[in-house]
Write a protein that holds these residues in place. Structure first.
Motif, PDB file in Angstrom:
ATOM      1  N   LYS A  82      60.769  81.023  -0.647  1.00 28.38           N
ATOM      2  CA  LYS A  82      59.535  81.490  -0.865  1.00 28.38           C
ATOM      3  C   LYS A  82      58.854  82.273  -0.135  1.00 28.38           C
ATOM      4  O   LYS A  82      57.954  82.933  -0.423  1.00 28.38           O
ATOM      5  CB  LYS A  82      58.835  80.037  -1.483  1.00 28.38           C
ATOM      6  N   TYR A  83      58.954  81.805   1.205  1.00 27.64           N
ATOM      7  CA  TYR A  83      58.141  82.248   2.171  1.00 27.64           C
ATOM      8  C   TYR A  83      58.538  83.839   2.321  1.00 27.64           C
ATOM      9  O   TYR A  83      57.608  84.721   2.503  1.00 27.64           O
ATOM     10  CB  TYR A  83      58.344  81.713   3.731  1.00 27.64           C
ATOM     11  N   LYS A  84      59.726  84.220   2.212  1.00 22.47           N
ATOM     12  CA  LYS A  84      60.285  85.449   2.417  1.00 22.47           C
ATOM     13  C   LYS A  84      59.669  86.250   1.062  1.00 22.47           C
ATOM     14  O   LYS A  84      59.382  87.530   1.494  1.00 22.47           O
ATOM     15  CB  LYS A  84      61.852  85.680   2.214  1.00 22.47           C
ATOM     16  N   LYS A 141      51.507  81.649  -7.192  1.00 20.40           N
ATOM     17  CA  LYS A 141      52.254  80.658  -6.298  1.00 20.40           C
ATOM     18  C   LYS A 141      52.384  80.930  -4.810  1.00 20.40           C
ATOM     19  O   LYS A 141      52.324  82.195  -4.709  1.00 20.40           O
ATOM     20  CB  LYS A 141      53.806  80.697  -6.965  1.00 20.40           C
ATOM     21  N   THR A 142      52.521  80.221  -4.021  1.00 18.68           N
ATOM     22  CA  THR A 142      52.514  80.470  -2.578  1.00 18.68           C
ATOM     23  C   THR A 142      53.754  79.757  -1.976  1.00 18.68           C
ATOM     24  O   THR A 142      54.634  78.978  -2.751  1.00 18.68           O
ATOM     25  CB  THR A 142      51.405  80.188  -1.706  1.00 18.68           C
ATOM     26  N   SER A 143      54.027  79.675  -0.899  1.00 15.98           N
ATOM     27  CA  SER A 143      55.082  78.893  -0.151  1.00 15.98           C
ATOM     28  C   SER A 143      54.790  77.498  -0.125  1.00 15.98           C
ATOM     29  O   SER A 143      55.403  76.831   0.589  1.00 15.98           O
ATOM     30  CB  SER A 143      55.503  79.708   1.209  1.00 15.98           C
ATOM     31  N   THR A 144      53.579  77.413  -0.273  1.00 12.53           N
ATOM     32  CA  THR A 144      53.015  75.645  -0.146  1.00 12.53           C
ATOM     33  C   THR A 144      52.871  75.263  -1.603  1.00 12.53           C
ATOM     34  O   THR A 144      52.783  75.933  -2.605  1.00 12.53           O
ATOM     35  CB  THR A 144      51.910  75.518   0.639  1.00 12.53           C
ATOM     36  N   VAL A 176      43.546  81.078  -6.756  1.00 10.15           N
ATOM     37  CA  VAL A 176      43.126  81.937  -8.047  1.00 10.15           C
ATOM     38  C   VAL A 176      42.914  83.338  -7.686  1.00 10.15           C
ATOM     39  O   VAL A 176      41.973  83.732  -6.816  1.00 10.15           O
ATOM     40  CB  VAL A 176      42.005  81.258  -8.893  1.00 10.15           C
ATOM     41  N   TYR A 177      43.649  84.145  -8.345  1.00 11.71           N
ATOM     42  CA  TYR A 177      43.525  85.715  -7.913  1.00 11.71           C
ATOM     43  C   TYR A 177      43.379  86.512  -9.472  1.00 11.71           C
ATOM     44  O   TYR A 177      43.666  85.863 -10.456  1.00 11.71           O
ATOM     45  CB  TYR A 177      45.175  86.207  -7.578  1.00 11.71           C
TER      46      TYR A 177
END
Length: 123
Positions: A2-4, A90-93, A98-99
């Motif tokens: 997910k980080y990549k 979604k993020t790596s955490t 909100v975008y």
């Protein structure tokens, strides 16, 4: 993984924004500018406002970058999206900022058309 993916999306966004710049630096000046921006980003990761955990900041030596390749320096058109979709990204955490879909960047690379979307944080 997910980080990549998140890093890749951010990198593509940064390339898109840099591509929209009106500046027409070439050769060594262009490379120097990119390398300077990379060094600034690395310093941000080492600073007090870093997104890294304290223990990771001490071990951080800098991000790994590809060689600067002017093939990827493009001119893009910027088309603002007035009624862009608002969503949780979604993020790596577990964090879900909100975008809003803000703009579409269109450019050519090696004779092929591409588009990249820019997002605006709604915080």
């Amino acid at each position: 993984m997910k980080y990549k993916l998140t890093f890749t999306i951010c990198l593509l966004f940064a390339i898109g924004i840099t591509s929209c710049a009106q500046e027409t630096t070439t050769g060594n000046a262009y490379i120097d500018k990119i390398e300077s921006e990379r060094a600034e980003k690395d310093e941000e990761f080492k600073g007090e406002e870093s997104i890294l955990m304290e223990g990771d900041i001490k071990k951080f030596k800098g991000l790994e970058y590809f060689e600067v390749d002017e093939t990827y320096k493009v001119v893009a058109t910027f088309e603002k999206i007035e009624d862009g979709r608002v969503f949780e990204m979604k993020t790596s955490t577990a964090r879900l900022p909100v975008y809003k879909t803000y703009a579409k960047l269109t450019f050519q690379l090696d004779g092929k058309d591409y588009q990249l979307f820019a997002y605006q944080n709604q915080k």
